[in-house]
Design a protein around this motif. Structure first.
Motif, PDB file in Angstrom:
ATOM      1  N   THR A  73       0.828  -1.208   0.000  1.00 27.29           N
ATOM      2  CA  THR A  73       0.000   0.000   0.000  1.00 27.29           C
ATOM      3  C   THR A  73       0.856   1.249   0.000  1.00 27.29           C
ATOM      4  O   THR A  73       0.634   2.167  -0.792  1.00 27.29           O
ATOM      5  N   ILE A  74       1.849   1.302   0.847  1.00 28.30           N
ATOM      6  CA  ILE A  74       2.675   2.508   0.944  1.00 28.30           C
ATOM      7  C   ILE A  74       3.511   2.695  -0.321  1.00 28.30           C
ATOM      8  O   ILE A  74       3.716   3.821  -0.780  1.00 28.30           O
ATOM      9  N   VAL A  75       3.954   1.606  -0.933  1.00 27.58           N
ATOM     10  CA  VAL A  75       4.699   1.717  -2.189  1.00 27.58           C
ATOM     11  C   VAL A  75       3.779   2.244  -3.287  1.00 27.58           C
ATOM     12  O   VAL A  75       4.161   3.145  -4.045  1.00 27.58           O
ATOM     13  N   ILE A  76       2.566   1.731  -3.362  1.00 28.47           N
ATOM     14  CA  ILE A  76       1.623   2.216  -4.377  1.00 28.47           C
ATOM     15  C   ILE A  76       1.332   3.698  -4.172  1.00 28.47           C
ATOM     16  O   ILE A  76       1.270   4.463  -5.138  1.00 28.47           O
ATOM     17  N   GLU A  77       1.157   4.122  -2.933  1.00 27.01           N
ATOM     18  CA  GLU A  77       0.918   5.541  -2.662  1.00 27.01           C
ATOM     19  C   GLU A  77       2.072   6.392  -3.175  1.00 27.01           C
ATOM     20  O   GLU A  77       1.864   7.448  -3.777  1.00 27.01           O
ATOM     21  N   HIS A  78       3.292   5.934  -2.960  1.00 24.48           N
ATOM     22  CA  HIS A  78       4.451   6.701  -3.422  1.00 24.48           C
ATOM     23  C   HIS A  78       4.588   6.651  -4.948  1.00 24.48           C
ATOM     24  O   HIS A  78       5.041   7.620  -5.560  1.00 24.48           O
ATOM     25  N   LEU A  79       4.181   5.548  -5.557  1.00 28.00           N
ATOM     26  CA  LEU A  79       4.175   5.483  -7.018  1.00 28.00           C
ATOM     27  C   LEU A  79       3.170   6.477  -7.597  1.00 28.00           C
ATOM     28  O   LEU A  79       3.449   7.145  -8.602  1.00 28.00           O
ATOM     29  N   ILE A  80       2.021   6.596  -6.959  1.00 24.56           N
ATOM     30  CA  ILE A  80       1.010   7.559  -7.396  1.00 24.56           C
ATOM     31  C   ILE A  80       1.556   8.980  -7.246  1.00 24.56           C
ATOM     32  O   ILE A  80       1.389   9.826  -8.132  1.00 24.56           O
ATOM     33  N   GLN A  81       2.221   9.243  -6.117  1.00 26.38           N
ATOM     34  CA  GLN A  81       2.807  10.571  -5.925  1.00 26.38           C
ATOM     35  C   GLN A  81       3.850  10.853  -7.004  1.00 26.38           C
ATOM     36  O   GLN A  81       3.890  11.947  -7.566  1.00 26.38           O
ATOM     37  N   TYR A 131      11.726  20.723  -4.640  1.00 29.71           N
ATOM     38  CA  TYR A 131      12.742  19.690  -4.873  1.00 29.71           C
ATOM     39  C   TYR A 131      13.368  19.223  -3.556  1.00 29.71           C
ATOM     40  O   TYR A 131      13.530  18.030  -3.328  1.00 29.71           O
ATOM     41  N   ASP A 132      13.732  20.155  -2.704  1.00 29.04           N
ATOM     42  CA  ASP A 132      14.449  19.802  -1.474  1.00 29.04           C
ATOM     43  C   ASP A 132      13.591  19.008  -0.486  1.00 29.04           C
ATOM     44  O   ASP A 132      14.088  18.090   0.165  1.00 29.04           O
ATOM     45  N   PRO A 137      13.379  13.745  -1.706  1.00 27.78           N
ATOM     46  CA  PRO A 137      13.054  12.689  -0.729  1.00 27.78           C
ATOM     47  C   PRO A 137      12.157  11.594  -1.325  1.00 27.78           C
ATOM     48  O   PRO A 137      12.339  10.411  -1.021  1.00 27.78           O
ATOM     49  N   LEU A 138      11.213  11.964  -2.188  1.00 26.33           N
ATOM     50  CA  LEU A 138      10.352  10.975  -2.831  1.00 26.33           C
ATOM     51  C   LEU A 138      11.179  10.066  -3.739  1.00 26.33           C
ATOM     52  O   LEU A 138      11.017   8.838  -3.719  1.00 26.33           O
ATOM     53  N   ALA A 139      12.066  10.649  -4.518  1.00 26.25           N
ATOM     54  CA  ALA A 139      12.923   9.849  -5.405  1.00 26.25           C
ATOM     55  C   ALA A 139      13.801   8.897  -4.596  1.00 26.25           C
ATOM     56  O   ALA A 139      14.033   7.756  -5.001  1.00 26.25           O
ATOM     57  N   LYS A 140      14.272   9.346  -3.441  1.00 26.19           N
ATOM     58  CA  LYS A 140      15.073   8.471  -2.567  1.00 26.19           C
ATOM     59  C   LYS A 140      14.236   7.309  -2.051  1.00 26.19           C
ATOM     60  O   LYS A 140      14.714   6.174  -1.964  1.00 26.19           O
ATOM     61  N   LYS A 141      12.981   7.569  -1.713  1.00 25.59           N
ATOM     62  CA  LYS A 141      12.105   6.495  -1.243  1.00 25.59           C
ATOM     63  C   LYS A 141      11.843   5.483  -2.357  1.00 25.59           C
ATOM     64  O   LYS A 141      11.805   4.279  -2.103  1.00 25.59           O
ATOM     65  N   LEU A 142      11.654   5.973  -3.571  1.00 26.61           N
ATOM     66  CA  LEU A 142      11.457   5.056  -4.691  1.00 26.61           C
ATOM     67  C   LEU A 142      12.677   4.159  -4.865  1.00 26.61           C
ATOM     68  O   LEU A 142      12.553   2.979  -5.162  1.00 26.61           O
ATOM     69  N   LYS A 143      13.838   4.733  -4.652  1.00 23.78           N
ATOM     70  CA  LYS A 143      15.065   3.946  -4.737  1.00 23.78           C
ATOM     71  C   LYS A 143      15.142   2.942  -3.584  1.00 23.78           C
ATOM     72  O   LYS A 143      15.431   1.763  -3.793  1.00 23.78           O
ATOM     73  N   ASP A 144      14.821   3.397  -2.379  1.00 27.50           N
ATOM     74  CA  ASP A 144      14.909   2.544  -1.197  1.00 27.50           C
ATOM     75  C   ASP A 144      13.957   1.355  -1.237  1.00 27.50           C
ATOM     76  O   ASP A 144      14.291   0.281  -0.751  1.00 27.50           O
ATOM     77  N   CYS A 145      12.773   1.541  -1.824  1.00 27.60           N
ATOM     78  CA  CYS A 145      11.805   0.439  -1.826  1.00 27.60           C
ATOM     79  C   CYS A 145      12.174  -0.638  -2.839  1.00 27.60           C
ATOM     80  O   CYS A 145      11.683  -1.761  -2.747  1.00 27.60           O
ATOM     81  N   GLU A 154      18.147   6.608 -11.883  1.00 25.38           N
ATOM     82  CA  GLU A 154      17.927   7.615 -12.923  1.00 25.38           C
ATOM     83  C   GLU A 154      16.956   8.685 -12.439  1.00 25.38           C
ATOM     84  O   GLU A 154      17.185   9.876 -12.654  1.00 25.38           O
ATOM     85  N   TYR A 155      15.869   8.285 -11.780  1.00 26.94           N
ATOM     86  CA  TYR A 155      14.889   9.250 -11.279  1.00 26.94           C
ATOM     87  C   TYR A 155      15.534  10.199 -10.280  1.00 26.94           C
ATOM     88  O   TYR A 155      15.329  11.413 -10.343  1.00 26.94           O
ATOM     89  N   LEU A 156      16.310   9.643  -9.364  1.00 25.27           N
ATOM     90  CA  LEU A 156      16.978  10.460  -8.356  1.00 25.27           C
ATOM     91  C   LEU A 156      18.007  11.377  -9.011  1.00 25.27           C
ATOM     92  O   LEU A 156      18.092  12.566  -8.677  1.00 25.27           O
ATOM     93  N   ASP A 157      18.763  10.850  -9.954  1.00 26.68           N
ATOM     94  CA  ASP A 157      19.771  11.672 -10.650  1.00 26.68           C
ATOM     95  C   ASP A 157      19.122  12.826 -11.413  1.00 26.68           C
ATOM     96  O   ASP A 157      19.607  13.959 -11.370  1.00 26.68           O
TER      97      ASP A 157
END
Length: 176
Positions: A73-81, A131-132, A137-145, A154-157
């Protein structure tokens, strides 16, 4: 509608599954409201609970369906964001195109009296803060999950590069 019975049967087979699906959809839609500080704090706590490794001090891995559902659920929420702001994590020209369109939409609303503040006064600094405190932070979470694999790098970069480019060029872009 009756025409969607086959689709519904693929998504859920019981009331419990329907309730779970509905909960997931509501959470996903609510995740796009990034201005709600209370929801953001709640989501942050759920992220930490889903991905924190110190929840199991004895080293036992959590394998309950509840834990799996929480993480999904939390991953899907972040994907939507991320989908909502995906232009910020793509090539500079893509970011610039959609940022400019949003700016013009907001500026038109201001000129027509539908917005109280002139966005040109805060747009440059607002994008840096966006961005800050949200995009990077969202891009970092996508990487972490780990859902996107190496693509998340690539998204974070791109997010970091666009933030840097905006810092250099943003004031003159807003003036234009």
């Amino acid at each position: 509608e009756p025409a969607y019975v086959d689709l519904r049967n693929c998504i859920y087979q019981s009331q419990k599954e329907l309730d779970r699906f509905r909960h997931l959809i509501v959470n996903a839609v609510m995740a796009t409201d990034i201005a709600d500080k209370e929801q953001a704090a709640f989501r942050k706590k759920r992220w930490e609970k889903a991905f924190r490794s110190d929840d199991n001090p004895d080293g036992a891995s959590e394998s309950t369906q509840e834990a799996v559902n929480r993480k999904a659920t939390i991953v899907i929420e972040h994907l939507i964001q991320a989908s909502d702001v995906s232009h910020t994590m793509q090539h500079w020209h893509v970011y610039l195109k959609w940022n400019e369109r949003l700016f013009h939409e907001m500026y038109k609303a201001y000129l027509e009296g539908r917005a109280e503040k002139d966005p040109s006064e805060t747009w440059f600094q607002g994008e840096l803060g966006f961005y800050d405190f949200y995009i990077i932070p969202l891009a970092k979470k996508l990487k972490d999950c780990g859902v996107f694999g190496v693509a998340s790098d690539e998204y974070l970069d791109y997010a970091k590069a666009n933030r840097t480019e905006w810092e250099i060029k943003g004031k003159s872009i807003v003036q234009e």
